[in-house]
Motif scaffolding. Structure first.
Motif, PDB file in Angstrom:
ATOM      1  N   GLN A  76      36.478  26.476  56.163  1.00  0.00           N
ATOM      2  CA  GLN A  76      35.480  27.497  55.885  1.00  0.00           C
ATOM      3  C   GLN A  76      35.723  28.196  54.554  1.00  0.00           C
ATOM      4  N   GLU A  77      36.933  28.689  54.321  1.00  0.00           N
ATOM      5  CA  GLU A  77      37.245  29.417  53.094  1.00  0.00           C
ATOM      6  C   GLU A  77      38.250  28.695  52.198  1.00  0.00           C
ATOM      7  N   HIS A  78      38.985  27.731  52.768  1.00  0.00           N
ATOM      8  CA  HIS A  78      40.069  27.064  52.048  1.00  0.00           C
ATOM      9  C   HIS A  78      39.614  25.744  51.435  1.00  0.00           C
ATOM     10  N   GLY A  79      40.265  25.407  50.340  1.00  0.00           N
ATOM     11  CA  GLY A  79      40.138  24.081  49.767  1.00  0.00           C
ATOM     12  C   GLY A  79      41.513  23.592  49.367  1.00  0.00           C
ATOM     13  N   ILE A  80      41.787  22.312  49.617  1.00  0.00           N
ATOM     14  CA  ILE A  80      43.069  21.735  49.226  1.00  0.00           C
ATOM     15  C   ILE A  80      42.832  20.704  48.131  1.00  0.00           C
ATOM     16  N   VAL A  81      43.474  20.944  46.995  1.00  0.00           N
ATOM     17  CA  VAL A  81      43.349  20.062  45.842  1.00  0.00           C
ATOM     18  C   VAL A  81      44.451  19.024  45.880  1.00  0.00           C
ATOM     19  N   LYS A  82      44.085  17.756  45.774  1.00  0.00           N
ATOM     20  CA  LYS A  82      45.043  16.695  45.526  1.00  0.00           C
ATOM     21  C   LYS A  82      45.292  16.679  44.026  1.00  0.00           C
ATOM     22  N   ALA A  83      46.484  17.105  43.594  1.00  0.00           N
ATOM     23  CA  ALA A  83      46.735  17.382  42.180  1.00  0.00           C
ATOM     24  C   ALA A  83      47.552  16.287  41.511  1.00  0.00           C
ATOM     25  N   SER A  84      47.217  16.004  40.269  1.00  0.00           N
ATOM     26  CA  SER A  84      48.029  15.107  39.453  1.00  0.00           C
ATOM     27  C   SER A  84      49.300  15.833  39.021  1.00  0.00           C
ATOM     28  N   ASP A  85      50.285  15.076  38.563  1.00  0.00           N
ATOM     29  CA  ASP A  85      51.509  15.691  38.043  1.00  0.00           C
ATOM     30  C   ASP A  85      51.192  16.614  36.872  1.00  0.00           C
ATOM     31  N   ALA A  86      50.239  16.201  36.043  1.00  0.00           N
ATOM     32  CA  ALA A  86      49.884  17.012  34.881  1.00  0.00           C
ATOM     33  C   ALA A  86      49.294  18.354  35.311  1.00  0.00           C
ATOM     34  N   LEU A  87      48.430  18.327  36.310  1.00  0.00           N
ATOM     35  CA  LEU A  87      47.831  19.573  36.787  1.00  0.00           C
ATOM     36  C   LEU A  87      48.885  20.481  37.403  1.00  0.00           C
ATOM     37  N   LEU A  88      49.789  19.905  38.193  1.00  0.00           N
ATOM     38  CA  LEU A  88      50.855  20.711  38.814  1.00  0.00           C
ATOM     39  C   LEU A  88      51.718  21.394  37.763  1.00  0.00           C
ATOM     40  N   ALA A  89      51.911  20.725  36.629  1.00  0.00           N
ATOM     41  CA  ALA A  89      52.749  21.292  35.574  1.00  0.00           C
ATOM     42  C   ALA A  89      52.050  22.427  34.828  1.00  0.00           C
ATOM     43  N   GLU A  90      50.726  22.470  34.927  1.00  0.00           N
ATOM     44  CA  GLU A  90      49.957  23.448  34.157  1.00  0.00           C
ATOM     45  C   GLU A  90      49.606  24.705  34.945  1.00  0.00           C
ATOM     46  N   VAL A  91      49.466  24.585  36.266  1.00  0.00           N
ATOM     47  CA  VAL A  91      48.848  25.651  37.046  1.00  0.00           C
ATOM     48  C   VAL A  91      49.887  26.518  37.745  1.00  0.00           C
ATOM     49  N   LYS A  92      49.521  27.780  37.966  1.00  0.00           N
ATOM     50  CA  LYS A  92      50.365  28.696  38.738  1.00  0.00           C
ATOM     51  C   LYS A  92      49.482  29.520  39.664  1.00  0.00           C
ATOM     52  N   VAL A  93      50.093  30.124  40.675  1.00  0.00           N
ATOM     53  CA  VAL A  93      49.349  30.984  41.592  1.00  0.00           C
ATOM     54  C   VAL A  93      48.689  32.118  40.811  1.00  0.00           C
ATOM     55  N   GLY A  94      47.415  32.352  41.104  1.00  0.00           N
ATOM     56  CA  GLY A  94      46.661  33.368  40.391  1.00  0.00           C
ATOM     57  C   GLY A  94      45.786  32.821  39.283  1.00  0.00           C
ATOM     58  N   ASP A  95      45.962  31.542  38.938  1.00  0.00           N
ATOM     59  CA  ASP A  95      45.087  30.907  37.958  1.00  0.00           C
ATOM     60  C   ASP A  95      43.719  30.627  38.574  1.00  0.00           C
ATOM     61  N   ILE A  96      42.775  30.255  37.714  1.00  0.00           N
ATOM     62  CA  ILE A  96      41.436  29.867  38.141  1.00  0.00           C
ATOM     63  C   ILE A  96      41.213  28.401  37.777  1.00  0.00           C
ATOM     64  N   LEU A  97      40.814  27.610  38.766  1.00  0.00           N
ATOM     65  CA  LEU A  97      40.449  26.209  38.519  1.00  0.00           C
ATOM     66  C   LEU A  97      38.939  26.050  38.564  1.00  0.00           C
ATOM     67  N   GLY A  98      38.451  25.075  37.834  1.00  0.00           N
ATOM     68  CA  GLY A  98      37.037  24.722  37.891  1.00  0.00           C
ATOM     69  C   GLY A  98      36.848  23.486  38.744  1.00  0.00           C
ATOM     70  N   VAL A  99      35.730  23.432  39.467  1.00  0.00           N
ATOM     71  CA  VAL A  99      35.429  22.292  40.326  1.00  0.00           C
ATOM     72  C   VAL A  99      33.971  21.897  40.130  1.00  0.00           C
ATOM     73  N   LEU A 100      33.731  20.638  39.746  1.00  0.00           N
ATOM     74  CA  LEU A 100      32.369  20.123  39.703  1.00  0.00           C
ATOM     75  C   LEU A 100      31.923  19.819  41.129  1.00  0.00           C
ATOM     76  N   PRO A 101      30.755  20.317  41.550  1.00  0.00           N
ATOM     77  CA  PRO A 101      30.324  20.131  42.934  1.00  0.00           C
ATOM     78  C   PRO A 101      29.774  18.735  43.205  1.00  0.00           C
ATOM     79  N   ILE A 102      29.853  18.340  44.466  1.00  0.00           N
ATOM     80  CA  ILE A 102      29.241  17.083  44.880  1.00  0.00           C
ATOM     81  C   ILE A 102      27.731  17.221  44.903  1.00  0.00           C
ATOM     82  N   HIS A 103      27.236  18.322  45.472  1.00  0.00           N
ATOM     83  CA  HIS A 103      25.796  18.548  45.620  1.00  0.00           C
ATOM     84  C   HIS A 103      25.469  19.950  45.119  1.00  0.00           C
ATOM     85  N   SER A 104      24.939  20.034  43.919  1.00  0.00           N
ATOM     86  CA  SER A 104      24.725  21.337  43.288  1.00  0.00           C
ATOM     87  C   SER A 104      23.672  22.171  44.011  1.00  0.00           C
TER      88      SER A 104
END
Length: 364
Positions: A313-341
């Motif tokens: 309902q409120e959660h999303g789990i990202v399957k992350a690449s090694d590169a993404l894991l190295a860049e992101v920290k808690v409190g950051d904002i990620l962008g997500v392209l939607p499946i159905h806009s």
């Protein structure tokens, strides 16, 4: 202040430049084919985006409900069409709107036609919706008895005016687009030929985004009514309707936890924000949205496979690449392209542009 500084919870971002380009491109295509573009605003549902459409020469729009038509009616459209089998319980409400806004509806049975005959005191146009293979709704293309029954019943009222035939080949999302459009052209051309002697001003309209985006042979169809093209999305990109760079919306979601051992990132963004449309890869893995990098000027594609693998309902789990894991920290904002806009926009009820401006939505 950057638009990024305004984000503290799931926020639907809108790239105005891409959106305007999508509107302009489809308007130019319709003009090139000497067709009228009547975009379906079930995707955008916005007065502001309607003004952008008007700048492209668009004068009529389509909605999926009477309430949406009421919301958008204050903008001076030449006509608003409700592209859904009309609900007879709303006949009186339609009549009230028709007193100040030129309207048309879709009819598929005698009962609703008779209800409008009995109720309308202001003029309303109507299309007969045709089913030529999709199987969702509409009069079978060969059911001339029902078609003529609707036309005969409508003639009992001077306020119910026949405008033409509407065909939504929605199975272009699942099947061979050229084959389906050949069926669409043939069906609408046959109906036009059969009924234009009695109704010389009748028009034919088709309106799916995949077909309208890729087809160049529309035969003698008069009008296009796609909707999703205003934003596009990953579903449309997978169908070949657009490229990912044509997608005009992205969800901004906060990072609330990181599980590096599982290569997973927990974000605040779930079904109540995205809806639950999904793409499957060749191995059956689910994709609820593709991760992009948010920048001061918008977003850039990562192309490293990072995606929303599951949502609740409120959660999303990202399957992350090694590169993404190295860049992101808690409190950051990620962008997500939607499946159905369309569904994502409906869930969110507003937009934030890249210059920090809020844009309205009918559900907001």
């Amino acid at each position: 202040m950057s638009y990024l500084d305004q984000i503290i919870s799931p926020t639907l971002l809108l790239d105005e430049k891409i959106c305007r380009a999508n509107l302009q491109k489809m308007a130019e295509k319709a003009k090139r084919h000497k067709m009228n573009l009547v975009p379906h605003f079930k995707t955008a549902q916005s007065k502001e985006i309607g003004r952008w459409a008007k700048e492209c020469g668009i004068k009529e729009i389509t909605t999926s409900s009477l309430s949406m038509a009421e919301y958008l009616s204050e903008e001076g459209w030449d006509r608003i069409h409700i592209a859904f089998p009309f609900n007879p319980l709303e006949a009186a409400r339609l009549d009230q709107l028709a007193a100040r806004q030129s309207m048309s509806v879709q009819l598929i049975n005698l009962a609703t036609t008779q209800k409008l005959v009995d109720t309308l005191t202001h003029e309303v146009g109507f299309f007969i919706e045709i089913d030529a293979g999709y199987g969702r709704t509409g009069v079978q293309v060969s059911d001339f008895g029902l078609i003529e029954g609707i036309l005969k019943t409508a003639k009992k009222s001077a306020n119910l005016r026949f405008r033409g035939f509407y065909l939504h080949p929605g199975h272009t999302y699942y099947a061979d687009i050229p084959k389906i459009y050949e069926q669409t052209r043939q069906a609408l051309s046959m109906l036009k030929s059969k009924y234009r002697t009695e109704y010389p001003d009748l028009v034919t309209r088709t309106g799916d985004t995949p077909g309208c985006s890729v087809t160049e042979d529309f035969g003698d169809i008069d009008e296009l009514g796609p909707g999703n093209f205003v934003f596009y999305d990953l579903m449309q990109a997978s169908l070949g309707s657009c490229t990912k760079s044509d997608i005009a919306v992205a969800m901004a979601v906060p990072v609330v936890d990181i599980q590096a051992g599982r290569k997973e990132i927990l974000v605040h963004g779930g079904g109540v924000h995205f809806a639950k449309d999904v793409l499957l890869d060749e191995h059956g893995n689910k994709n609820f949205g593709e991760i992009v990098n948010l920048t001061q000027s918008g977003w850039t594609l990562r192309n490293d496979g990072s995606h929303l693998k599951s949502i609740s309902q409120e959660h999303g789990i990202v399957k992350a690449s090694d590169a993404l894991l190295a860049e992101v920290k808690v409190g950051d904002i990620l962008g997500v392209l939607p499946i159905h806009s369309c569904m994502t926009a409906d869930c969110m009820g507003s937009y934030l542009t890249l210059d920090g401006k809020k844009v309205d939505h009918a559900e907001g």
